[in-house]
Structure formats: structure tokens, C-alpha cells
Design a protein around this motif. Sequence first.
Motif, PDB file in Angstrom:
ATOM      1  N   SER A  18      62.201  12.191  -3.226  1.00 42.82           N
ATOM      2  CA  SER A  18      61.302  11.717  -4.270  1.00 42.82           C
ATOM      3  C   SER A  18      62.008  11.627  -5.613  1.00 42.82           C
ATOM      4  O   SER A  18      61.915  10.622  -6.326  1.00 42.82           O
ATOM      5  N   ALA A  19      62.747  12.693  -5.985  1.00 48.63           N
ATOM      6  CA  ALA A  19      63.456  12.691  -7.261  1.00 48.63           C
ATOM      7  C   ALA A  19      64.536  11.617  -7.300  1.00 48.63           C
ATOM      8  O   ALA A  19      64.778  11.000  -8.345  1.00 48.63           O
ATOM      9  N   LEU A  20      65.164  11.369  -6.170  1.00 47.11           N
ATOM     10  CA  LEU A  20      66.234  10.376  -6.100  1.00 47.11           C
ATOM     11  C   LEU A  20      65.703   8.957  -6.304  1.00 47.11           C
ATOM     12  O   LEU A  20      66.305   8.138  -7.020  1.00 47.11           O
ATOM     13  N   LEU A  21      64.567   8.660  -5.690  1.00 51.05           N
ATOM     14  CA  LEU A  21      64.061   7.290  -5.684  1.00 51.05           C
ATOM     15  C   LEU A  21      63.170   6.950  -6.882  1.00 51.05           C
ATOM     16  O   LEU A  21      62.965   5.766  -7.177  1.00 51.05           O
ATOM     17  N   ARG A  22      62.630   7.958  -7.550  1.00 49.33           N
ATOM     18  CA  ARG A  22      61.643   7.707  -8.604  1.00 49.33           C
ATOM     19  C   ARG A  22      62.119   6.715  -9.674  1.00 49.33           C
ATOM     20  O   ARG A  22      61.344   5.829 -10.075  1.00 49.33           O
ATOM     21  N   PRO A  23      63.359   6.788 -10.165  1.00 48.01           N
ATOM     22  CA  PRO A  23      63.759   5.868 -11.242  1.00 48.01           C
ATOM     23  C   PRO A  23      63.819   4.400 -10.838  1.00 48.01           C
ATOM     24  O   PRO A  23      63.800   3.531 -11.716  1.00 48.01           O
ATOM     25  N   VAL A  24      63.892   4.105  -9.534  1.00 51.90           N
ATOM     26  CA  VAL A  24      64.062   2.711  -9.103  1.00 51.90           C
ATOM     27  C   VAL A  24      62.927   2.240  -8.196  1.00 51.90           C
ATOM     28  O   VAL A  24      63.042   1.192  -7.550  1.00 51.90           O
ATOM     29  N   ARG A  25      61.841   2.964  -8.151  1.00 50.73           N
ATOM     30  CA  ARG A  25      60.757   2.625  -7.230  1.00 50.73           C
ATOM     31  C   ARG A  25      60.236   1.207  -7.465  1.00 50.73           C
ATOM     32  O   ARG A  25      59.832   0.518  -6.522  1.00 50.73           O
ATOM     33  N   ASP A  26      60.224   0.742  -8.705  1.00 49.78           N
ATOM     34  CA  ASP A  26      59.688  -0.587  -9.016  1.00 49.78           C
ATOM     35  C   ASP A  26      60.620  -1.717  -8.590  1.00 49.78           C
ATOM     36  O   ASP A  26      60.228  -2.885  -8.641  1.00 49.78           O
ATOM     37  N   GLN A  27      61.832  -1.393  -8.189  1.00 48.74           N
ATOM     38  CA  GLN A  27      62.798  -2.429  -7.832  1.00 48.74           C
ATOM     39  C   GLN A  27      62.942  -2.622  -6.332  1.00 48.74           C
ATOM     40  O   GLN A  27      63.730  -3.450  -5.891  1.00 48.74           O
ATOM     41  N   PHE A  28      62.184  -1.872  -5.551  1.00 44.87           N
ATOM     42  CA  PHE A  28      62.266  -2.009  -4.107  1.00 44.87           C
ATOM     43  C   PHE A  28      61.491  -3.241  -3.636  1.00 44.87           C
ATOM     44  O   PHE A  28      60.490  -3.628  -4.259  1.00 44.87           O
ATOM     45  N   PRO A  29      61.940  -3.849  -2.537  1.00 45.59           N
ATOM     46  CA  PRO A  29      61.142  -4.918  -1.928  1.00 45.59           C
ATOM     47  C   PRO A  29      59.743  -4.401  -1.599  1.00 45.59           C
ATOM     48  O   PRO A  29      59.547  -3.214  -1.325  1.00 45.59           O
ATOM     49  N   THR A  30      58.767  -5.296  -1.603  1.00 45.93           N
ATOM     50  CA  THR A  30      57.358  -4.905  -1.458  1.00 45.93           C
ATOM     51  C   THR A  30      57.109  -4.062  -0.212  1.00 45.93           C
ATOM     52  O   THR A  30      56.426  -3.026  -0.270  1.00 45.93           O
ATOM     53  N   ARG A  31      57.667  -4.476   0.900  1.00 45.63           N
ATOM     54  CA  ARG A  31      57.388  -3.763   2.148  1.00 45.63           C
ATOM     55  C   ARG A  31      57.899  -2.324   2.087  1.00 45.63           C
ATOM     56  O   ARG A  31      57.204  -1.386   2.506  1.00 45.63           O
ATOM     57  N   GLN A  32      59.124  -2.134   1.551  1.00 48.40           N
ATOM     58  CA  GLN A  32      59.666  -0.783   1.458  1.00 48.40           C
ATOM     59  C   GLN A  32      58.923   0.041   0.411  1.00 48.40           C
ATOM     60  O   GLN A  32      58.724   1.244   0.579  1.00 48.40           O
ATOM     61  N   ARG A  33      58.482  -0.617  -0.649  1.00 49.16           N
ATOM     62  CA  ARG A  33      57.774   0.112  -1.689  1.00 49.16           C
ATOM     63  C   ARG A  33      56.444   0.653  -1.169  1.00 49.16           C
ATOM     64  O   ARG A  33      56.047   1.770  -1.516  1.00 49.16           O
ATOM     65  N   VAL A  34      55.771  -0.104  -0.339  1.00 46.13           N
ATOM     66  CA  VAL A  34      54.501   0.368   0.228  1.00 46.13           C
ATOM     67  C   VAL A  34      54.725   1.648   1.031  1.00 46.13           C
ATOM     68  O   VAL A  34      53.923   2.589   0.978  1.00 46.13           O
ATOM     69  N   LEU A  35      55.843   1.698   1.773  1.00 45.57           N
ATOM     70  CA  LEU A  35      56.136   2.872   2.586  1.00 45.57           C
ATOM     71  C   LEU A  35      56.622   4.057   1.752  1.00 45.57           C
ATOM     72  O   LEU A  35      56.319   5.212   2.049  1.00 45.57           O
ATOM     73  N   LEU A  36      57.369   3.765   0.687  1.00 49.77           N
ATOM     74  CA  LEU A  36      58.025   4.836  -0.062  1.00 49.77           C
ATOM     75  C   LEU A  36      57.227   5.335  -1.263  1.00 49.77           C
ATOM     76  O   LEU A  36      57.493   6.436  -1.758  1.00 49.77           O
ATOM     77  N   ASP A  37      56.261   4.565  -1.746  1.00 46.20           N
ATOM     78  CA  ASP A  37      55.476   5.011  -2.901  1.00 46.20           C
ATOM     79  C   ASP A  37      54.814   6.373  -2.675  1.00 46.20           C
ATOM     80  O   ASP A  37      54.845   7.237  -3.557  1.00 46.20           O
ATOM     81  N   PRO A  38      54.189   6.612  -1.513  1.00 47.37           N
ATOM     82  CA  PRO A  38      53.598   7.942  -1.292  1.00 47.37           C
ATOM     83  C   PRO A  38      54.646   9.057  -1.289  1.00 47.37           C
ATOM     84  O   PRO A  38      54.355  10.178  -1.691  1.00 47.37           O
ATOM     85  N   ILE A  39      55.877   8.723  -0.845  1.00 47.50           N
ATOM     86  CA  ILE A  39      56.947   9.712  -0.842  1.00 47.50           C
ATOM     87  C   ILE A  39      57.344  10.057  -2.271  1.00 47.50           C
ATOM     88  O   ILE A  39      57.477  11.231  -2.640  1.00 47.50           O
ATOM     89  N   VAL A  40      57.529   9.032  -3.083  1.00 55.90           N
ATOM     90  CA  VAL A  40      57.913   9.246  -4.476  1.00 55.90           C
ATOM     91  C   VAL A  40      56.843  10.040  -5.210  1.00 55.90           C
ATOM     92  O   VAL A  40      57.129  10.891  -6.056  1.00 55.90           O
ATOM     93  N   ALA A  41      55.578   9.779  -4.884  1.00 52.88           N
ATOM     94  CA  ALA A  41      54.462  10.469  -5.530  1.00 52.88           C
ATOM     95  C   ALA A  41      54.217  11.857  -4.950  1.00 52.88           C
ATOM     96  O   ALA A  41      53.307  12.567  -5.388  1.00 52.88           O
ATOM     97  N   LEU A  42      55.015  12.246  -3.949  1.00 56.72           N
ATOM     98  CA  LEU A  42      54.851  13.541  -3.265  1.00 56.72           C
ATOM     99  C   LEU A  42      53.453  13.697  -2.691  1.00 56.72           C
ATOM    100  O   LEU A  42      52.844  14.776  -2.764  1.00 56.72           O
ATOM    101  N   ASP A  43      52.967  12.623  -2.119  1.00 52.42           N
ATOM    102  CA  ASP A  43      51.693  12.672  -1.406  1.00 52.42           C
ATOM    103  C   ASP A  43      51.843  13.639  -0.232  1.00 52.42           C
ATOM    104  O   ASP A  43      52.792  13.552   0.549  1.00 52.42           O
ATOM    105  N   ASP A  44      50.925  14.576  -0.105  1.00 50.21           N
ATOM    106  CA  ASP A  44      51.054  15.595   0.945  1.00 50.21           C
ATOM    107  C   ASP A  44      50.480  15.146   2.286  1.00 50.21           C
ATOM    108  O   ASP A  44      50.313  15.955   3.200  1.00 50.21           O
ATOM    109  N   GLY A  45      50.212  13.864   2.419  1.00 54.82           N
ATOM    110  CA  GLY A  45      49.704  13.358   3.685  1.00 54.82           C
ATOM    111  C   GLY A  45      50.805  13.235   4.725  1.00 54.82           C
ATOM    112  O   GLY A  45      51.986  13.417   4.434  1.00 54.82           O
ATOM    113  N   PRO A  46      50.459  12.930   5.975  1.00 50.52           N
ATOM    114  CA  PRO A  46      51.454  12.787   7.051  1.00 50.52           C
ATOM    115  C   PRO A  46      52.334  11.562   6.819  1.00 50.52           C
ATOM    116  O   PRO A  46      51.941  10.608   6.150  1.00 50.52           O
ATOM    117  N   PHE A  47      53.529  11.593   7.372  1.00 48.98           N
ATOM    118  CA  PHE A  47      54.435  10.449   7.258  1.00 48.98           C
ATOM    119  C   PHE A  47      55.205  10.296   8.557  1.00 48.98           C
ATOM    120  O   PHE A  47      55.381  11.253   9.317  1.00 48.98           O
TER     121      PHE A  47
END
Length: 318
Positions: free
Chosen positions: A92-121
Amino acid sequence: MERIQPTFFRPPDASDYVTDVESVQGIDEEFAAAVGRALGGSASVVHVSGARGSGRSWHLEALAQRAINGGMRVLRTAGHPSDRTLALGGLSALLRPVRDQFPTRQRVLLDPIVALDDGPFDPTAVRTAVFRALTALAVSRPVAIVVDDVDDIDPDSIEALSLFVRRLDADAVLVATAGCSPPPWTVSADRLTAVKLAAMPHDQLVRLLVERGVNVSSADSAASSAAGNPGLAVALADAMSDDQRAGRSAVALLPRPAGALADELHRQLRGHGDRVTRALVVAACDPNGDTMCIRAALELLGEESSCLDEAEAAGVID
């Protein structure tokens, strides 16, 4: 014969401890080559290993600065013992600064990770998304992934990054890590630059402390107790009284360190419990680190020798 050696904690400023010019120049040349390969489109992996307090974080920062000077985008994260159970916290800490630059499909998958969503993955989906997102990022600008204290990064983050590191090929990517142990992933020898920091010679440790205002005799005592570890030597000097630093009073036979190193050590020992702490006290009485002797002493004292294995598994001793 198996022997053990204590591992120590990183001091607050490791830059003061690099005094061996020839070795520093040699490491710098290795770093320059690794950055050059990455900038040329051939992925490179660097790992700096050494005991806590050996200056490995300083070297890692020097490598990061070289990458920045070469025009690379540097993404950073660092481990901490208290965060090892935080799933994907390091990622999460690694990806947070560049989250807005990811392709849409990857951003949908990684946004909950960056936000530290405690849901299943889905671990497989996360690994794939990380690989595609970071390699896509490197197309527009070379990328350096810098991970300090990698031993304390949560296992889920290491696993998520493992596919990315293993599959690197003709990519403008540098992966740089530092820790007590070997690198957490397997890469081909032609891509890996492994730097293992050696113990600092006694006379250099003494000179280091003298330059910080410690009397020669007191510096010699602290250097002997530090056993080649500059971070520990400085922590021991910081714990001295004014009279001890000036050589007017003798330094304790078993001196206690002070500062951030000591605070971190106390915190870690409390977390391991009384059994491991008692085992470490016994181990510290044997300067040779002879495990057979230490185990025998533990048994004579009515302690279970297995607590020495627990200390080793916890990374408190090597």
C-alpha cells in the motif's frame, strides 16, 4: 560447530558510520552499474544485507539518490515489526504515490489495497495487477522500487511483489532492498547485485567514536562491546555519562545502549516474552556464541534450551 551472533538495530543516522572509503567506492560502482542496466532497459535487482546498525539503510538511500539523479521514478516502502501482520501494508505504501497513473483495470483491483481495505482479496489477482501496473508505469519512465527493512515487510506484500520481481526482463526497472537476511525472492545471478556489509574494524570504530567526542579509552571499550557494529558502538557511546565520555570514569563491563536502537530492542524483547529474554541473557554471557555451551547452561539453570531456537526464529540472534 554452530555459533550464534546477535543482530542489532538500525541507528537513526547511519551516514556517520561509513568510513572505509575503498569499500564504499566499490559498492558505489556496483550501484552505478545496476542503475545503468535498469536505465538501459535491462531490469536489475540489488540487495544490501547486514546486521541492524551496520549502515545498510545509508547505502540503500545512496542507491535511491543515484536512481533519482539518473531520472528514475523512485517508489519506496519500509518494513516495521509492528506492521508485519498488516496484510499488504508494505505494498500500500509503495503504490500510494502513483495510484492515479495505473491503467483503469489495474486501478480497480489495487485501489482497495492502497486504501488498506480489510476485505478479502484474491492473491493471484493482486500479483497479476501489481506486475501489469508497475511494468506499464516503467514504459513511460524508468522505475526504482526501494524497500528498506524488507525482513519486516508483511508476507502478503512480499508475495504480491514476487511475481513482478521474478518476471522482470527487458524492463527499465530497478528493485533495491535492504535487510538482515538474503533477498526474499529468487532472481537469476546476472540480474542480482548482492552487497553484504562486513563488520567494521575495531580501529575504525574507535576513530568513529573519538570523532564524536569520546575519549580514546572509553571509545576503545565501547568498540570492543560493539563487535564491529557501528550503530551499536554509537548507541553505547550515547549512553555514557559525561565523565565516561571524557575518560574520567570507567565504562561499565556490560554497557547498555541508549537512543532509538535501545528503545527498539526493548520493544522487541517485550514482544518475545520472558523465556526468550532469559535465554538471551545467558547467551550474552558467552562471547564466543557457542550454542552447545549456551544450551547446556540453560539446562543447568532449569530453562528449556528450545527458547534459544525461538530467539533465532524471531531474528534476535543469528
